[in-house]
Structures are given as C-alpha cells and as structure tokens.
Design an enzyme around this catalytic site. Structure first.
Site, PDB file in Angstrom:
ATOM      1  N   GLN A   1       0.829  -1.201   0.000  1.00  0.00           N
ATOM      2  CA  GLN A   1       0.000   0.000   0.000  1.00  0.00           C
ATOM      3  C   GLN A   1       0.865   1.254   0.000  1.00  0.00           C
ATOM      4  OE1 GLN A   1      -3.385  -0.775   2.308  1.00  0.00           O
ATOM      5  NE2 GLN A   1      -4.069   1.324   2.431  1.00  0.00           N
TER       6      GLN A   1
ATOM      7  N   SER B   1       4.483  -6.138   2.978  1.00  0.00           N
ATOM      8  CA  SER B   1       3.170  -6.095   3.619  1.00  0.00           C
ATOM      9  C   SER B   1       2.119  -6.741   2.727  1.00  0.00           C
ATOM     10  CB  SER B   1       2.824  -4.651   3.995  1.00  0.00           C
ATOM     11  OG  SER B   1       1.660  -4.601   4.793  1.00  0.00           O
ATOM     12  N   LEU B   2       1.169  -5.962   2.210  1.00  0.00           N
ATOM     13  CA  LEU B   2       0.183  -6.477   1.260  1.00  0.00           C
ATOM     14  C   LEU B   2       0.836  -7.284   0.142  1.00  0.00           C
ATOM     15  CD1 LEU B   2      -2.567  -6.419  -0.366  1.00  0.00           C
ATOM     16  CD2 LEU B   2      -1.706  -4.271  -1.339  1.00  0.00           C
TER      17      LEU B   2
ATOM     18  N   ARG C   1      -9.128  -7.936   4.314  1.00  0.00           N
ATOM     19  CA  ARG C   1      -8.009  -7.442   5.128  1.00  0.00           C
ATOM     20  C   ARG C   1      -8.021  -5.917   5.156  1.00  0.00           C
ATOM     21  NH1 ARG C   1      -2.533  -5.841   3.840  1.00  0.00           N
ATOM     22  NH2 ARG C   1      -0.955  -6.615   5.304  1.00  0.00           N
TER      23      ARG C   1
ATOM     24  N   HIS D   1       0.728  -2.256  11.035  1.00  0.00           N
ATOM     25  CA  HIS D   1       1.860  -3.012  11.593  1.00  0.00           C
ATOM     26  C   HIS D   1       2.251  -2.574  13.003  1.00  0.00           C
ATOM     27  CE1 HIS D   1       2.362  -5.264   7.943  1.00  0.00           C
ATOM     28  NE2 HIS D   1       2.308  -4.148   7.260  1.00  0.00           N
TER      29      HIS D   1
ATOM     30  N   GLN E   1       1.880 -11.000  10.302  1.00  0.00           N
ATOM     31  CA  GLN E   1       2.416  -9.727   9.787  1.00  0.00           C
ATOM     32  C   GLN E   1       1.544  -8.531  10.158  1.00  0.00           C
ATOM     33  OE1 GLN E   1       0.601  -8.531   5.727  1.00  0.00           O
ATOM     34  NE2 GLN E   1       2.314  -9.831   5.200  1.00  0.00           N
TER      35      GLN E   1
END
Length: 326
Positions: free
Chosen positions: A21, A101-102, A126, A210, A259
């Site tokens: 993102q 991440s994503l 998510r 996060h 994560q």
C-alpha cells in the site's frame, strides 16, 4: 511465445518483489492490459472474482475510491499479478519472491501457494478490517530518516506515555516507519528530531499499520485465512514477519496472520535474498518504491521495475547482457 528463459542457469539469481500500500495510482496496469493479453486476462479474472470492475478503478480511478484501503489492496494485487504474468510469458521467472506487507499476498500467488481469486477476496477483507480497527484520527504513522544508531528504542519508550508506538517497517538501514496512537507518534517525531534524525515526518495514511492497534484486524482475518487453501510454495518466499525463507503452505498462512500487528523486516529480507545469491530484483507491479529501497539497502544490487508496458524491453536487454557475461 517465450523469447528466452532466464533462471537458475546464470550467474546471479532473480527475485520478484511485490509492492504494498502506498504504491497505488490511477492509471496503474492500464498499459499492461492494453499491450499484453496475459495482463488483460488477469484483470478480467479479478473483475469476476470481486464482482465489480477493479480494473476500471486501477485504470481510471477516481483517486478517492482507489485510496480506500479495501479497494487499494485488491487493486495493487491485480496489477502485480498482471505484471508477473507478462514477465513469465516472456520467459522471466524468479528464483525467490518477497512482498512488502500487502505484497506478500501477491508473492504467494506468484509462488503457487494461493489462488488469485482467493487472494483478491482475502485482501479486500483485510483492507476493510484494517481500516475499521482504529477510528479515523486516532492512529498515525511517521517515517524517521537517519536516526542515530541505538536511539530508536529510547525514542519509542519515551514517546509512549501509556500509548502504543512501535516500529512498523524497517525499510532500509536509514529509514524506519513507526505507527501507533497519534499523540505517541507525534511525540516520537519530536524526540527523533531532537536525537539527530535527518528527517522525521508524518505520513498520509488511513490507519496505523503493523502495530498492536491492528490486533482487532488480525483477529477478524484469522477465520478467513483458516478457511483459505494454502499450498506449498513452488518458489521460496522470504516473509515479512520473520524475514525467513519459507516453502510450506502452513508457514505462508501463519506469516500473513502474524504480519498484521508486527513490523515489516524489509532490510533483513533483502539482505537474506542477497546472501542466497540474488543480485537482480524486479519490482513487479505499481510504482518503484521497492527499487529505491533495494538501492539504499545495498547499491551493489540491481533493482528494476516492471509495471508499465515500456519497462519490458529494458528488463529483457539487461537479462540478455547478464547471460552474455555469465
């Protein structure tokens, strides 16, 4: 028809890196879909899987809709998988994959662990869960650049004052992103400046990703992850949670679960890939954020991006040159 096949036989290995993102923009993926039937097919599949035209949102926006986290995440995933499909159709295949991440969802699709349609539906949920975990204005994120070594823990401890503030992304040796309650993040920014950071700036984000404030999103995503099939990987992946090479579907699912409230260990990820023989990193999807991070982590590593139709020729030329000198 594949032009050439580049993979294990040559001097250096290749990793596909998948962005997260923040890399989104209206128009992303459009040139791929217009130029390559493989990419067009991926976008058509994404539209069917989601039940609305995510492709139109990628190609045209509007920006305010594309910025909604539940839209941003499947949109970026679709562009990454479209780009990956084009590379593979031209004989460019990775020895390793990783995603920021994503982007780890994209990496798992590319590694054959996760079905594309299932991944799209997962990341849409998510995104929704992450957005709803923290009310607007309660959380914040900031980037700290060149904070003197050994100061991070002290800054975070002093800034907390009973609130959450933690490292969210270890992006390069000189760049750490922090996340948490807005007050604590603001205090950390001021403390980091006082400690000698070159820059400490708040980020324009929709939620504090996060960090522990994401635990409600983690809990909501757990049954969705458990209901999804994860196969063993056909290509090893270095995950965010531990910066560890994984190959099993069980580890893949656990990594996506862990994560969410834990930091992205990107510097360690790139260094592990480099130690594993990777010298060529292809950022597969929208933007060039990860290419810049790779260069900052180790200038000796070769980072290139592939998210536009015009990028392919450069990649093929570079790979042909490397084949010639190996």
């Amino acid at each position: 028809m594949p032009l050439l096949y580049y993979n294990h036989n040559f001097m250096s290995k290749t990793a596909f890196l998948f962005p997260g993102q923040g890399s989104q923009f209206a128009g992303m993926g459009k040139s791929l879909a217009e130029t390559y039937p493989e990419a067009r097919h991926v976008f058509e599949e994404a539209d069917v899987a989601l039940g609305f035209s995510i492709s139109k949102l990628c190609f045209e926006g509007p920006d305010d809709q594309l910025r909604l986290t539940e839209n941003t995440q499947p949109a970026l995933l679709a562009v990454s998988i479209a780009a990956s499909a084009v590379l593979r159709s031209h004989g460019v295949a990775p020895d390793f994959v990783a995603g920021h991440s994503l982007g780890e969802y994209s990496a798992l699709v590319a590694a054959g662990s996760l079905d594309f349609g299932a991944a799209l539906r997962l990341v849409r949920q998510r995104g929704r869960y992450m957005q709803e975990a923290v009310p607007a204005g309660v959380g914040a994120m900031a980037a700290l650049l060149k904070l003197p070594e050994g100061e991070l823990d002290r800054v975070l401890a002093e800034a907390a004052q009973g609130e959450v503030v933690a490292a969210a992304n270890f992006n390069t040796p000189d760049q750490v992103v922090i996340a948490g309650h807005a007050g604590a993040v603001n205090r950390a920014v001021e403390l980091a400046k006082a400690a000698g950071a070159r820059r400490a700036v708040l980020l324009q984000v929709s939620a504090p990703f996060h960090c522990a404030l994401m635990q409600p999103a983690q809990a909501r995503l757990k049954p969705d992850l458990e209901a999804t099939i994860f196969r063993d990987l056909s290509i090893p992946l270095v995950n965010n949670w531990q910066a560890r090479e994984i190959r099993s579907g069980t580890d893949a699912r656990e990594g996506l679960f862990q994560q969410i409230p834990n930091p992205v260990r990107w510097t360690e990820t790139i260094r592990l890939l480099a130690r594993s023989g990777v010298r060529r990193f292809i950022e597969t999807g929208a933007g060039s954020v990860l290419t810049g991070l790779t260069r900052n982590i180790d200038p000796e590593l070769v980072g290139v991006k592939f998210g536009e139709a015009g990028d392919l020729e450069k990649i093929l030329e570079q790979l042909e040159q490397s084949r010639g000198i190996s």
